[in-house]
Design a protein around this motif. Structure first.
Motif, short mmCIF file in Angstrom:
data_model
loop_
_atom_site.label_atom_id
_atom_site.label_comp_id
_atom_site.label_asym_id
_atom_site.label_seq_id
_atom_site.Cartn_x
_atom_site.Cartn_y
_atom_site.Cartn_z
N ALA A 75 0.81 -15.16 -67.58
CA ALA A 75 0.96 -14.95 -66.13
C ALA A 75 0.22 -13.69 -65.69
CB ALA A 75 2.44 -14.87 -65.77
N ARG A 76 0.32 -12.62 -66.49
CA ARG A 76 -0.37 -11.38 -66.14
C ARG A 76 -1.88 -11.58 -66.16
NH1 ARG A 76 0.72 -8.09 -70.38
NH2 ARG A 76 -1.33 -8.52 -71.23
N ARG A 77 -2.39 -12.29 -67.14
CA ARG A 77 -3.84 -12.51 -67.22
C ARG A 77 -4.33 -13.37 -66.06
NH1 ARG A 77 -4.43 -12.98 -73.70
NH2 ARG A 77 -4.41 -10.73 -74.05
N LEU A 78 -3.51 -14.29 -65.62
CA LEU A 78 -3.88 -15.09 -64.44
C LEU A 78 -3.97 -14.20 -63.21
CD1 LEU A 78 -4.47 -17.91 -63.34
CD2 LEU A 78 -2.03 -18.16 -62.95
N GLU A 79 -3.03 -13.27 -63.06
CA GLU A 79 -3.06 -12.32 -61.94
C GLU A 79 -4.27 -11.39 -62.04
OE1 GLU A 79 -1.19 -11.81 -59.10
OE2 GLU A 79 -0.47 -13.80 -59.62
N VAL A 80 -4.59 -10.96 -63.26
CA VAL A 80 -5.76 -10.09 -63.46
C VAL A 80 -7.03 -10.85 -63.08
CG1 VAL A 80 -7.17 -8.96 -65.24
CG2 VAL A 80 -4.71 -8.62 -65.21
N GLN A 81 -7.12 -12.10 -63.51
CA GLN A 81 -8.29 -12.91 -63.18
C GLN A 81 -8.46 -13.05 -61.68
OE1 GLN A 81 -8.06 -16.93 -64.58
NE2 GLN A 81 -10.20 -17.36 -64.13
N LYS A 82 -7.35 -13.39 -61.00
CA LYS A 82 -7.43 -13.53 -59.54
C LYS A 82 -7.80 -12.21 -58.87
CE LYS A 82 -3.45 -16.21 -59.29
NZ LYS A 82 -2.25 -16.65 -58.59
N GLY A 83 -7.21 -11.12 -59.34
CA GLY A 83 -7.47 -9.82 -58.76
C GLY A 83 -8.90 -9.36 -58.95
N VAL A 84 -9.43 -9.54 -60.16
CA VAL A 84 -10.81 -9.12 -60.44
C VAL A 84 -11.79 -9.95 -59.63
CG1 VAL A 84 -12.58 -9.05 -62.24
CG2 VAL A 84 -10.31 -8.14 -62.71
N LEU A 85 -11.55 -11.26 -59.56
CA LEU A 85 -12.43 -12.11 -58.78
C LEU A 85 -12.37 -11.78 -57.29
CD1 LEU A 85 -11.95 -15.55 -60.58
CD2 LEU A 85 -13.96 -14.05 -60.63
N ALA A 86 -11.24 -11.24 -56.84
CA ALA A 86 -11.09 -10.85 -55.44
C ALA A 86 -11.66 -9.45 -55.19
CB ALA A 86 -9.63 -10.90 -55.03
N GLY A 87 -12.12 -8.77 -56.24
CA GLY A 87 -12.72 -7.46 -56.08
C GLY A 87 -11.75 -6.30 -56.24
N GLU A 88 -10.56 -6.56 -56.72
CA GLU A 88 -9.57 -5.50 -56.89
C GLU A 88 -9.93 -4.66 -58.11
OE1 GLU A 88 -4.69 -5.29 -56.94
OE2 GLU A 88 -5.69 -7.22 -56.81
N SER A 89 -9.71 -3.36 -58.04
CA SER A 89 -10.05 -2.47 -59.14
C SER A 89 -9.02 -2.58 -60.25
CB SER A 89 -10.13 -1.02 -58.66
OG SER A 89 -8.83 -0.54 -58.38
N VAL A 90 -9.44 -2.16 -61.43
CA VAL A 90 -8.55 -2.18 -62.59
C VAL A 90 -7.34 -1.28 -62.34
CG1 VAL A 90 -8.39 -1.54 -65.04
CG2 VAL A 90 -10.38 -2.77 -64.20
N GLN A 91 -7.58 -0.13 -61.73
CA GLN A 91 -6.50 0.82 -61.44
C GLN A 91 -5.47 0.21 -60.49
OE1 GLN A 91 -6.05 3.88 -62.81
NE2 GLN A 91 -4.11 4.01 -61.72
N SER A 92 -5.94 -0.43 -59.42
CA SER A 92 -5.00 -1.01 -58.47
C SER A 92 -4.25 -2.19 -59.08
CB SER A 92 -5.71 -1.43 -57.18
OG SER A 92 -6.63 -2.47 -57.43
N LEU A 93 -4.93 -2.95 -59.94
CA LEU A 93 -4.25 -4.05 -60.64
C LEU A 93 -3.15 -3.49 -61.55
CD1 LEU A 93 -7.16 -6.42 -61.67
CD2 LEU A 93 -5.15 -7.07 -60.36
N ALA A 94 -3.46 -2.42 -62.26
CA ALA A 94 -2.47 -1.80 -63.15
C ALA A 94 -1.26 -1.31 -62.37
CB ALA A 94 -3.12 -0.65 -63.92
#
Length: 163
Positions: A75-94
């Motif tokens: 589930a976390r990796r799915l959220e990371v994938q969506k976030g990165v594809l949407a342009g969200e930074s690693v810091q904000s995802l964390a």
């Protein structure tokens, strides 16, 4: 203490432990969580093997902790994938997912290796951060450095690196 008195005491202790375990066990608990709940209730702990055998004797089935972690990771990796594809930074995802930055970075690498994220996504974030940092100091750069910065920015725009 005689051997028969010892056996009676052990059987009484087992009965108390199992009775308490049946009371504190909730569906969805792992055996370790049940062990912790039992220790909180009785004031002393037992081995995981003892808890597993007691749960089996009571007909209770604990949730697999490994499966729970796998589901949470997926589930976390799915959220990371969506976030990165949407342009969200690693810091904000964390921050949003309440996990360390290195976990998000590791998830990104796993997703790139699996083919779920384009390989240039990791470089894209790095380039955008560097450009943003350089933009703050652009006025202090020499003429040649400003020209190099503008050339780099135009290349980034042409290759679609803009968020």
């Amino acid at each position: 203490m005689s051997l028969s008195a010892y056996r009676v005491a052990m059987n009484d202790m087992r009965a108390l432990r199992r009775q308490t375990l049946a009371r504190v066990f909730r569906p969805g608990m792992t055996a370790i969580e049940a062990s912790h709940a039992l220790a909180m209730e009785l004031g002393y702990s037992f081995t995981d093997t003892t808890i597993h055998s007691d749960l089996k004797a009571l007909g209770l089935t604990p949730v697999s902790g490994t499966e729970r972690v796998r589901a949470m990771t997926k589930a976390r990796r799915l959220e990371v994938q969506k976030g990165v594809l949407a342009g969200e930074s690693v810091q904000s995802l964390a921050e949003r997912l309440s996990v360390p930055v290195h976990t998000i970075k590791a998830d990104c690498h796993v997703l790139v290796e699996a083919g779920d994220l384009p390989a240039d996504m990791l470089a894209r974030g790095r380039v955008l951060r560097l450009l943003a940092e350089m933009e703050r100091y652009a006025s202090r750069l020499s003429v040649e450095e400003q020209m190099a910065y503008e050339a780099l920015r135009s290349v980034v725009r042409l290759t679609g690196f803009t968020p």
